[in-house]
Design an enzyme around this catalytic site. Structure first.
Site, PDB file in Angstrom:
ATOM      1  N   LEU A 143      -9.988  14.334 -26.203  1.00  8.61           N
ATOM      2  CA  LEU A 143     -10.505  15.379 -27.080  1.00  8.61           C
ATOM      3  C   LEU A 143      -9.514  16.535 -27.118  1.00  8.61           C
ATOM      4  CD1 LEU A 143     -14.312  15.569 -26.201  1.00  8.61           C
ATOM      5  CD2 LEU A 143     -13.234  14.434 -28.136  1.00  8.61           C
ATOM      6  N   ASP A 144      -8.844  16.679 -28.229  1.00  3.03           N
ATOM      7  CA  ASP A 144      -7.907  17.782 -28.394  1.00  3.03           C
ATOM      8  C   ASP A 144      -8.657  19.104 -28.467  1.00  3.03           C
ATOM      9  OD1 ASP A 144      -5.775  16.018 -28.440  1.00  3.03           O
ATOM     10  OD2 ASP A 144      -5.806  15.832 -30.620  1.00  3.03           O
ATOM     11  N   LYS A 145      -7.926  20.183 -28.349  1.00  2.00           N
ATOM     12  CA  LYS A 145      -8.523  21.516 -28.345  1.00  2.00           C
ATOM     13  C   LYS A 145      -9.416  21.741 -29.564  1.00  2.00           C
ATOM     14  CE  LYS A 145      -7.388  26.417 -28.214  1.00  2.00           C
ATOM     15  NZ  LYS A 145      -6.349  27.423 -28.055  1.00  2.00           N
ATOM     16  N   THR A 147     -10.956  19.608 -31.379  1.00  2.00           N
ATOM     17  CA  THR A 147     -11.929  18.549 -31.603  1.00  2.00           C
ATOM     18  C   THR A 147     -13.190  18.836 -30.809  1.00  2.00           C
ATOM     19  OG1 THR A 147     -10.138  16.959 -31.867  1.00  2.00           O
ATOM     20  CG2 THR A 147     -12.324  16.054 -31.420  1.00  2.00           C
TER      21      THR A 147
END
Length: 171
Positions: A143-145, A147
């Site tokens: 999970l990217d920032k 997302t």
């Protein structure tokens, strides 16, 4: 105790580098310095192009340009407890399930050591698995920032049960 001196790198632009971006050339010449780090060094006026602080990494290099840069080591990053509200969807003795908001970084990293999910969990007194990386306790994710999504966090490290028969009722 003496203060460590930042390594200084200097070079004259090679013919093959003419017309290329400053940040790409630095990252190519010095593989231990990422383009993100180059951007940080430029913002801190630690990259000089022909003796003048470089304005941006996208500057195109010319024949005869000289580049010098100081690359001090970053301070060690560590996970620290912070009081940050979390949307807890489920929790038991083994796991905690969080609805991670977009904009929250999961764990500390280069240039990003505060406001993280790990810091928020530590701030609520949460014990987390100590397996693996100390900055990512109990967390394996993609999970990217920016997302949002549900993230499962292990609260403790213990060996897998060998007597369990997963999928015992599967066809």
């Amino acid at each position: 105790m003496p203060v460590p001196v930042a390594p200084t790198h200097e070079f004259t632009v090679a013919d093959s580098e003419v017309g290329q971006r400053l940040d790409r050339v630095i990252a190519t010449r010095f593989p231990d310095i990422s383009r993100t780090r180059v951007t940080e060094l430029i913002a801190a006026a630690l990259v000089l192009l022909n003796g003048t602080p470089a304005k941006k990494g996208a500057q195109l290099l010319k024949t005869g340009d000289t580049v010098s840069l100081e690359a001090p080591e970053r301070p060690a990053v560590e996970a620290i407890a912070e009081s940050i509200p979390l949307d807890v969807l489920y929790e038991d003795d083994d796991v905690i399930v969080i609805n991670k908001a977009a904009g929250m970084t999961v764990h500390a990293g280069a240039g990003n050591s505060t406001g993280t999910l790990v810091n928020a969990l530590l701030g609520r007194g949460q014990s987390l698995s100590q397996g693996g990386d100390a900055l990512r306790p109990g967390i394996v994710h993609r999970l990217d920032k920016e997302t949002s999504g549900v993230i499962l966090v292990a609260k403790m490290t213990r060996p897998m049960r060998t007597s369990a028969k997963p999928f015992a009722n599967a066809p």
